[in-house]
Scaffold this motif. Structure first.
Motif, PDB file in Angstrom:
ATOM      1  N   HIS A  88       0.833  -1.208   0.000  1.00 60.92           N
ATOM      2  CA  HIS A  88       0.000   0.000   0.000  1.00 60.92           C
ATOM      3  C   HIS A  88       0.867   1.257   0.000  1.00 60.92           C
ATOM      4  O   HIS A  88       0.585   2.205  -0.732  1.00 60.92           O
ATOM      5  N   GLU A  89       1.924   1.258   0.818  1.00 61.10           N
ATOM      6  CA  GLU A  89       2.842   2.394   0.838  1.00 61.10           C
ATOM      7  C   GLU A  89       3.527   2.550  -0.516  1.00 61.10           C
ATOM      8  O   GLU A  89       3.710   3.662  -1.011  1.00 61.10           O
ATOM      9  N   ARG A  90       3.912   1.433  -1.096  1.00 62.27           N
ATOM     10  CA  ARG A  90       4.574   1.457  -2.403  1.00 62.27           C
ATOM     11  C   ARG A  90       3.694   2.131  -3.443  1.00 62.27           C
ATOM     12  O   ARG A  90       4.109   3.050  -4.143  1.00 62.27           O
ATOM     13  N   LYS A  91       2.463   1.647  -3.551  1.00 62.23           N
ATOM     14  CA  LYS A  91       1.565   2.187  -4.568  1.00 62.23           C
ATOM     15  C   LYS A  91       1.239   3.654  -4.297  1.00 62.23           C
ATOM     16  O   LYS A  91       1.221   4.468  -5.222  1.00 62.23           O
ATOM     17  N   ASN A  92       0.999   4.003  -3.053  1.00 69.16           N
ATOM     18  CA  ASN A  92       0.683   5.389  -2.715  1.00 69.16           C
ATOM     19  C   ASN A  92       1.832   6.324  -3.111  1.00 69.16           C
ATOM     20  O   ASN A  92       1.612   7.395  -3.674  1.00 69.16           O
ATOM     21  N   MET A  93       3.065   5.912  -2.843  1.00 70.14           N
ATOM     22  CA  MET A  93       4.213   6.743  -3.198  1.00 70.14           C
ATOM     23  C   MET A  93       4.355   6.839  -4.719  1.00 70.14           C
ATOM     24  O   MET A  93       4.594   7.931  -5.259  1.00 70.14           O
ATOM     25  N   TYR A  95       2.012   6.583  -6.944  1.00 72.13           N
ATOM     26  CA  TYR A  95       0.905   7.388  -7.452  1.00 72.13           C
ATOM     27  C   TYR A  95       1.131   8.876  -7.198  1.00 72.13           C
ATOM     28  O   TYR A  95       0.836   9.714  -8.042  1.00 72.13           O
ATOM     29  N   ASN A  96       1.673   9.201  -6.014  1.00 76.46           N
ATOM     30  CA  ASN A  96       1.909  10.606  -5.679  1.00 76.46           C
ATOM     31  C   ASN A  96       3.055  11.230  -6.470  1.00 76.46           C
ATOM     32  O   ASN A  96       2.999  12.407  -6.810  1.00 76.46           O
ATOM     33  N   LEU A  97       4.085  10.451  -6.776  1.00 75.62           N
ATOM     34  CA  LEU A  97       5.243  10.980  -7.494  1.00 75.62           C
ATOM     35  C   LEU A  97       4.980  11.205  -8.977  1.00 75.62           C
ATOM     36  O   LEU A  97       5.597  12.064  -9.594  1.00 75.62           O
ATOM     37  N   ALA A  98       4.069  10.434  -9.556  1.00 78.09           N
ATOM     38  CA  ALA A  98       3.884  10.432 -11.009  1.00 78.09           C
ATOM     39  C   ALA A  98       2.947  11.534 -11.492  1.00 78.09           C
ATOM     40  O   ALA A  98       2.023  11.935 -10.800  1.00 78.09           O
ATOM     41  N   ASP A  99       3.213  11.972 -12.730  1.00 74.14           N
ATOM     42  CA  ASP A  99       2.328  12.907 -13.430  1.00 74.14           C
ATOM     43  C   ASP A  99       1.330  12.168 -14.311  1.00 74.14           C
ATOM     44  O   ASP A  99       0.324  12.737 -14.726  1.00 74.14           O
ATOM     45  N   ALA A 100       1.646  10.906 -14.643  1.00 77.18           N
ATOM     46  CA  ALA A 100       0.799  10.093 -15.525  1.00 77.18           C
ATOM     47  C   ALA A 100       1.161   8.628 -15.312  1.00 77.18           C
ATOM     48  O   ALA A 100       2.175   8.312 -14.671  1.00 77.18           O
TER      49      ALA A 100
END
Length: 191
Positions: A88-93, A95-100
Protein backbone atom coordinates in the motif's frame (compact mmCIF):
# COMPACT_ATOMS: atom_id res chain seq x y z
CA UNK A 1 3.63 18.89 -17.89
CA UNK A 2 4.38 15.20 -17.97
CA UNK A 3 7.84 14.87 -16.41
CA UNK A 4 7.43 11.67 -14.37
CA UNK A 5 5.54 8.63 -15.62
CA UNK A 6 4.70 5.63 -13.48
CA UNK A 7 4.83 2.41 -15.49
CA UNK A 8 3.14 -0.81 -14.42
CA UNK A 9 4.51 -3.96 -16.09
CA UNK A 10 5.43 -7.56 -15.48
CA UNK A 11 8.28 -8.88 -13.37
CA UNK A 12 8.47 -11.65 -16.00
CA UNK A 13 9.22 -11.31 -19.72
CA UNK A 14 6.12 -13.15 -20.93
CA UNK A 15 6.12 -15.62 -23.78
CA UNK A 16 6.53 -13.16 -26.66
CA UNK A 17 9.91 -11.50 -27.35
CA UNK A 18 8.00 -8.46 -28.64
CA UNK A 19 7.14 -7.39 -25.07
CA UNK A 20 10.80 -6.94 -24.08
CA UNK A 21 11.59 -5.18 -27.37
CA UNK A 22 8.76 -2.67 -26.85
CA UNK A 23 9.64 -2.10 -23.19
CA UNK A 24 13.18 -1.22 -24.24
CA UNK A 25 11.67 1.20 -26.77
CA UNK A 26 9.79 3.11 -24.05
CA UNK A 27 12.89 3.08 -21.83
CA UNK A 28 14.92 4.74 -24.59
CA UNK A 29 12.12 7.25 -25.21
CA UNK A 30 12.05 8.18 -21.50
CA UNK A 31 15.84 8.46 -21.25
CA UNK A 32 16.26 10.52 -24.41
CA UNK A 33 13.38 12.89 -23.57
CA UNK A 34 14.07 13.58 -19.90
CA UNK A 35 11.03 11.70 -18.60
CA UNK A 36 11.67 10.17 -15.19
CA UNK A 37 10.52 6.58 -14.77
CA UNK A 38 8.61 5.82 -11.57
CA UNK A 39 8.14 2.08 -11.07
CA UNK A 40 7.98 -0.75 -8.57
CA UNK A 41 11.74 -1.09 -8.10
CA UNK A 42 12.21 -4.65 -9.38
CA UNK A 43 15.08 -5.86 -11.52
CA UNK A 44 13.54 -8.86 -13.24
CA UNK A 45 11.45 -9.33 -16.35
CA UNK A 46 9.97 -6.33 -18.11
CA UNK A 47 10.45 -4.16 -15.01
CA UNK A 48 14.18 -4.80 -15.03
CA UNK A 49 14.51 -4.29 -18.79
CA UNK A 50 12.60 -1.00 -18.54
CA UNK A 51 14.68 0.46 -15.71
CA UNK A 52 17.97 -0.71 -17.23
CA UNK A 53 17.18 0.73 -20.68
CA UNK A 54 15.97 4.03 -19.22
CA UNK A 55 19.20 4.41 -17.23
CA UNK A 56 21.39 3.40 -20.18
CA UNK A 57 19.63 6.07 -22.27
CA UNK A 58 20.53 8.79 -19.78
CA UNK A 59 17.24 8.84 -17.90
CA UNK A 60 16.32 8.98 -14.24
CA UNK A 61 14.66 6.04 -12.53
CA UNK A 62 12.93 6.07 -9.16
CA UNK A 63 11.97 2.69 -7.75
CA UNK A 64 9.65 2.05 -4.82
CA UNK A 65 9.84 -1.45 -3.40
CA UNK A 66 8.48 -3.12 -0.26
CA UNK A 67 11.11 -4.39 2.17
CA UNK A 68 9.82 -7.98 1.86
CA UNK A 69 10.39 -8.00 -1.90
CA UNK A 70 13.64 -6.00 -1.66
CA UNK A 71 15.14 -8.75 0.52
CA UNK A 72 14.37 -11.42 -2.10
CA UNK A 73 15.51 -9.88 -5.38
CA UNK A 74 18.70 -8.72 -7.09
CA UNK A 75 19.17 -5.00 -7.55
CA UNK A 76 20.64 -2.47 -9.93
CA UNK A 77 21.72 1.04 -9.04
CA UNK A 78 18.78 3.36 -9.64
CA UNK A 79 18.72 7.14 -9.50
CA UNK A 80 16.64 6.78 -6.36
CA UNK A 81 15.27 3.77 -4.48
CA UNK A 82 12.66 3.95 -1.72
CA UNK A 83 12.24 0.88 0.48
CA UNK A 84 8.82 0.89 2.16
CA UNK A 85 7.05 -1.48 4.52
CA UNK A 86 3.92 -2.42 2.57
CA UNK A 87 2.49 -2.73 -0.93
CA UNK A 88 0.00 0.00 0.00
CA UNK A 89 2.84 2.39 0.84
CA UNK A 90 4.57 1.46 -2.40
CA UNK A 91 1.56 2.19 -4.57
CA UNK A 92 0.68 5.39 -2.72
CA UNK A 93 4.21 6.74 -3.20
CA UNK A 94 4.29 5.76 -6.89
CA UNK A 95 0.91 7.39 -7.45
CA UNK A 96 1.91 10.61 -5.68
CA UNK A 97 5.24 10.98 -7.49
CA UNK A 98 3.88 10.43 -11.01
CA UNK A 99 2.33 12.91 -13.43
CA UNK A 100 0.80 10.09 -15.53
CA UNK A 101 0.50 6.30 -15.68
CA UNK A 102 1.08 3.70 -18.39
CA UNK A 103 0.26 0.00 -18.07
CA UNK A 104 2.26 -2.45 -20.18
CA UNK A 105 1.78 -6.22 -20.34
CA UNK A 106 2.10 -8.01 -17.03
CA UNK A 107 0.40 -10.33 -14.60
CA UNK A 108 -2.12 -9.95 -11.81
CA UNK A 109 0.00 -7.33 -9.98
CA UNK A 110 0.10 -5.12 -13.08
CA UNK A 111 -3.64 -5.52 -13.55
CA UNK A 112 -4.26 -4.68 -9.89
CA UNK A 113 -2.19 -1.48 -10.11
CA UNK A 114 -3.94 -0.41 -13.32
CA UNK A 115 -7.39 -1.11 -11.88
CA UNK A 116 -6.60 0.77 -8.67
CA UNK A 117 -5.21 3.92 -10.29
CA UNK A 118 -8.13 3.97 -12.75
CA UNK A 119 -10.55 3.58 -9.83
CA UNK A 120 -8.87 6.45 -7.97
CA UNK A 121 -9.36 8.61 -11.06
CA UNK A 122 -13.03 7.60 -11.31
CA UNK A 123 -13.81 8.54 -7.71
CA UNK A 124 -11.87 11.81 -7.84
CA UNK A 125 -8.64 11.14 -5.95
CA UNK A 126 -6.68 12.37 -8.97
CA UNK A 127 -7.20 13.60 -12.53
CA UNK A 128 -3.87 12.37 -13.94
CA UNK A 129 -3.94 10.53 -17.27
CA UNK A 130 -4.01 6.74 -17.22
CA UNK A 131 -2.93 4.89 -20.36
CA UNK A 132 -2.76 1.30 -21.53
CA UNK A 133 -0.14 0.48 -24.14
CA UNK A 134 -1.94 -2.36 -25.87
CA UNK A 135 1.15 -4.14 -27.21
CA UNK A 136 0.20 -7.17 -29.31
CA UNK A 137 -3.47 -6.59 -28.31
CA UNK A 138 -2.55 -7.80 -24.82
CA UNK A 139 -5.27 -5.70 -23.14
CA UNK A 140 -8.15 -6.50 -25.53
CA UNK A 141 -9.79 -8.88 -23.01
CA UNK A 142 -9.52 -6.19 -20.28
CA UNK A 143 -11.06 -3.58 -22.57
CA UNK A 144 -13.85 -6.03 -23.42
CA UNK A 145 -14.52 -6.53 -19.71
CA UNK A 146 -14.71 -2.76 -19.14
CA UNK A 147 -17.16 -2.40 -22.05
CA UNK A 148 -19.21 -5.22 -20.52
CA UNK A 149 -19.27 -3.30 -17.20
CA UNK A 150 -20.60 -0.23 -19.05
CA UNK A 151 -23.29 -2.28 -20.84
CA UNK A 152 -24.33 -3.89 -17.56
CA UNK A 153 -24.59 -0.53 -15.78
CA UNK A 154 -21.63 -0.86 -13.41
CA UNK A 155 -19.49 1.86 -14.99
CA UNK A 156 -20.36 5.11 -16.71
CA UNK A 157 -19.26 5.33 -20.33
CA UNK A 158 -17.76 8.77 -19.63
CA UNK A 159 -15.27 7.29 -17.16
CA UNK A 160 -14.21 4.63 -19.61
CA UNK A 161 -13.58 7.37 -22.18
CA UNK A 162 -10.95 8.84 -19.81
CA UNK A 163 -8.81 5.70 -20.17
CA UNK A 164 -6.25 6.04 -22.96
CA UNK A 165 -5.84 2.74 -24.83
CA UNK A 166 -3.63 2.48 -27.90
CA UNK A 167 -1.12 0.12 -29.52
CA UNK A 168 1.08 3.01 -30.73
CA UNK A 169 3.53 4.46 -28.19
CA UNK A 170 3.86 7.83 -29.95
CA UNK A 171 0.07 8.22 -29.95
CA UNK A 172 -0.06 7.40 -26.23
CA UNK A 173 2.61 10.00 -25.45
CA UNK A 174 0.69 12.62 -27.46
CA UNK A 175 -2.56 11.77 -25.65
CA UNK A 176 -0.82 12.02 -22.27
CA UNK A 177 0.39 15.53 -23.12
CA UNK A 178 -3.01 16.72 -24.37
CA UNK A 179 -5.13 14.88 -21.80
CA UNK A 180 -8.29 16.69 -20.71
CA UNK A 181 -10.45 14.40 -18.56
CA UNK A 182 -14.20 14.52 -18.73
CA UNK A 183 -15.54 15.63 -15.35
CA UNK A 184 -18.37 13.50 -14.01
CA UNK A 185 -19.69 12.65 -10.60
CA UNK A 186 -19.66 8.88 -10.14
CA UNK A 187 -22.66 9.09 -7.82
CA UNK A 188 -24.76 11.46 -9.89
CA UNK A 189 -28.07 9.86 -10.84
CA UNK A 190 -28.95 9.83 -14.54
CA UNK A 191 -31.90 11.97 -15.67
Amino acid sequence: MINKICVFCGSSFGSNELYKHEVEKIGRLFGENGIELIYGGGNSGLMGALSKTTLESGGKVTGIIPKKIHEQVDHIDLTELHIVETMHERKNMMYNLADAFIALPGGIGTLEELAEIFTWQQIGYHQKPVAVWNINQFYNPFRDLLLHMVREGFMKKEFLENLIVDDNLEEIMMQLKTYNPSQHNKWEKPN
